[in-house]
Design a protein around this motif. Structure first.
Motif, PDB file in Angstrom:
ATOM      1  N   ALA A  50      50.261  36.229  40.785  1.00 50.44           N
ATOM      2  CA  ALA A  50      48.850  36.632  40.631  1.00 50.44           C
ATOM      3  C   ALA A  50      48.504  37.480  41.839  1.00 50.44           C
ATOM      4  N   LEU A  51      47.890  38.612  41.581  1.00 50.60           N
ATOM      5  CA  LEU A  51      47.567  39.527  42.657  1.00 50.60           C
ATOM      6  C   LEU A  51      46.070  39.776  42.668  1.00 50.60           C
ATOM      7  N   LEU A  52      45.429  39.354  43.716  1.00 50.74           N
ATOM      8  CA  LEU A  52      43.981  39.558  43.847  1.00 50.74           C
ATOM      9  C   LEU A  52      43.772  40.841  44.641  1.00 50.74           C
ATOM     10  N   SER A  53      43.288  41.876  43.957  1.00 55.56           N
ATOM     11  CA  SER A  53      43.031  43.130  44.638  1.00 55.56           C
ATOM     12  C   SER A  53      41.540  43.210  44.918  1.00 55.56           C
TER      13      SER A  53
ATOM     14  N   LEU B  42      51.292  42.540  33.590  1.00 57.69           N
ATOM     15  CA  LEU B  42      51.166  41.964  32.256  1.00 57.69           C
ATOM     16  C   LEU B  42      49.727  42.076  31.830  1.00 57.69           C
ATOM     17  N   ILE B  43      48.874  41.535  32.643  1.00 56.92           N
ATOM     18  CA  ILE B  43      47.460  41.720  32.346  1.00 56.92           C
ATOM     19  C   ILE B  43      46.696  42.044  33.616  1.00 56.92           C
ATOM     20  N   ASP B  44      45.592  42.629  33.409  1.00 59.31           N
ATOM     21  CA  ASP B  44      44.793  43.189  34.484  1.00 59.31           C
ATOM     22  C   ASP B  44      43.345  42.833  34.146  1.00 59.31           C
TER      23      ASP B  44
ATOM     24  N   LEU C  72      42.109  41.345  39.159  1.00 57.37           N
ATOM     25  CA  LEU C  72      43.166  40.341  39.238  1.00 57.37           C
ATOM     26  C   LEU C  72      44.306  40.780  38.335  1.00 57.37           C
ATOM     27  N   TYR C  73      45.501  40.889  38.885  1.00 59.93           N
ATOM     28  CA  TYR C  73      46.685  41.255  38.108  1.00 59.93           C
ATOM     29  C   TYR C  73      47.559  40.023  37.941  1.00 59.93           C
ATOM     30  N   LEU C  74      47.989  39.783  36.718  1.00 58.72           N
ATOM     31  CA  LEU C  74      48.862  38.642  36.451  1.00 58.72           C
ATOM     32  C   LEU C  74      50.123  39.154  35.801  1.00 58.72           C
TER      33      LEU C  74
ATOM     34  N   PHE D 259      52.274  31.083  30.889  1.00 60.54           N
ATOM     35  CA  PHE D 259      52.272  31.757  32.199  1.00 60.54           C
ATOM     36  C   PHE D 259      51.521  30.896  33.225  1.00 60.54           C
ATOM     37  N   VAL D 260      52.181  30.582  34.306  1.00 58.86           N
ATOM     38  CA  VAL D 260      51.543  29.874  35.424  1.00 58.86           C
ATOM     39  C   VAL D 260      51.936  30.604  36.707  1.00 58.86           C
ATOM     40  N   PRO D 261      50.982  31.165  37.430  1.00 63.77           N
ATOM     41  CA  PRO D 261      51.352  31.894  38.647  1.00 63.77           C
ATOM     42  C   PRO D 261      51.905  30.940  39.695  1.00 63.77           C
ATOM     43  N   ARG D 262      53.001  31.350  40.320  1.00 63.40           N
ATOM     44  CA  ARG D 262      53.543  30.519  41.403  1.00 63.40           C
ATOM     45  C   ARG D 262      53.112  31.089  42.755  1.00 63.40           C
ATOM     46  N   VAL D 263      53.085  32.412  42.814  1.00 61.03           N
ATOM     47  CA  VAL D 263      52.725  33.077  44.063  1.00 61.03           C
ATOM     48  C   VAL D 263      51.415  33.847  43.869  1.00 61.03           C
ATOM     49  N   VAL D 264      50.544  33.731  44.846  1.00 61.56           N
ATOM     50  CA  VAL D 264      49.248  34.414  44.801  1.00 61.56           C
ATOM     51  C   VAL D 264      49.156  35.343  46.004  1.00 61.56           C
TER      52      VAL D 264
END
Ligand code: HPA
Length: 279
Positions: free
Chosen positions: A80-83, A46-48, A69-71, A24-29
């Motif tokens: 990748a989502l930085l909340s 997937l993971i939190d 952080l949600y991936l 897994f490699v995040p492309r969009v953050v």
């Protein structure tokens, strides 16, 4: 030789690699700002990961920021989502504030979407509107690039002639128009806060050419551009500041405004992500 901060970033990247599925490699953050944390619920998680598990991730002291952080894959798009983010006014420095951006860029993040809550500075703006950020003014007096430059991250003197990616902006405009969303566009002025602006400061910002004002984003954008990332910025206009008829603004009002903007923000964000997932 790399400075200590380089290795701190690499260490957190390794930790995240261990926590996430093989390859897994995040492309969009995506960074979610004040009152916009609920946007995370639309992602197949997937993971939190709690920021507390991540070395170098500070803890947000503001209740409206979750600190997770949600991936995961969003329609196949590694995201990748930085909340939750940190602010200068909480006492964090520019290095700490931009640490997550550094980590996600070093891991492989290419596209950075920042959302925030902002005060509108254009007379006919309405609370609840979304503003596509076309440019910014860094009025914080801080900069994440101060100190020895980490050459592995980017150049000593990054160009700032095209900070907000024209293609991403064009996609965001098309998505908004197709959905019938009345959106705004303009320049975001980033201040330290935490106090809101006086009428005189508001007038100054208007004269400078700012369309909205807030207390975040600009430092993270500078770091993302340092890594060569493509940037999209979306402001939820939570209140409108008129220097000749300045009304008090409360945190409740800002959260209410963010709430009002959430549907349009979500629609634009989803539309842009769908376009990125398809390409
Ligand atoms: N000023 C600064 N930051 C803000 C505002 C404002 O009016 N509204 C939301 N964030």
């Amino acid at each position: 030789m790399h400075p200590a901060i380089y290795w701190e970033v690499e260490e957190t990247v390794s930790k995240l690699r261990q926590l996430s599925p093989q390859g897994f490699v995040p492309r969009v953050v995506v960074t979610l700002g004040t009152g916009l944390g609920q946007l995370a619920e639309s992602i197949d998680r997937l993971i939190d990961v709690s920021y507390q598990e991540l070395e170098g991730f500070a803890h947000s002291t503001v209740a409206s920021h979750a600190g997770r952080l949600y991936l995961g894959y969003w329609h196949g798009l590694p995201l990748a989502l930085l909340s939750g983010r940190w602010h200068l006014y909480e006492g964090y420095n520019a290095q700490q504030i931009t640490f997550p951006v550094r980590v996600l860029a070093q891991w492989g993040g290419e596209i950075f979407i920042f959302t925030n809550a902002a005060g509108g500075l254009i007379e006919d703006m309405q609370a609840g509107q979304v503003m596509l950020i076309t440019d910014h003014i860094n009025l914080t007096g801080h900069n994440p690039l101060i100190g020895a430059n980490v050459e592995a991250w980017g150049p000593r003197f990054p160009d700032m002639s095209r900070v907000y990616d024209a293609q991403l902006l064009s996609v965001a405009r098309q998505v908004a128009e197709k959905a019938g969303i009345i959106y705004r566009q303009g320049v975001y002025a980033g201040l330290v806060g935490p106090n809101l602006e006086t009428p005189a400061e508001t007038r100054m910002l208007q004269i400078m050419g700012a369309s909205a004002v807030g207390m975040s984003t600009v430092l993270e954008v500078i770091a993302a551009r340092h890594h060569g990332g493509s940037v999209l910025g979306l402001s939820a206009i939570t209140n409108v500041n008129k220097p000749d008829n300045m009304q008090p603004t409360s945190m409740e009002q800002v959260l209410q405004g963010a709430d009002l903007a959430r549907r349009d923000m979500q629609a634009i964000l989803n539309g842009v992500l769908a376009e990125l997932a398809a390409n």
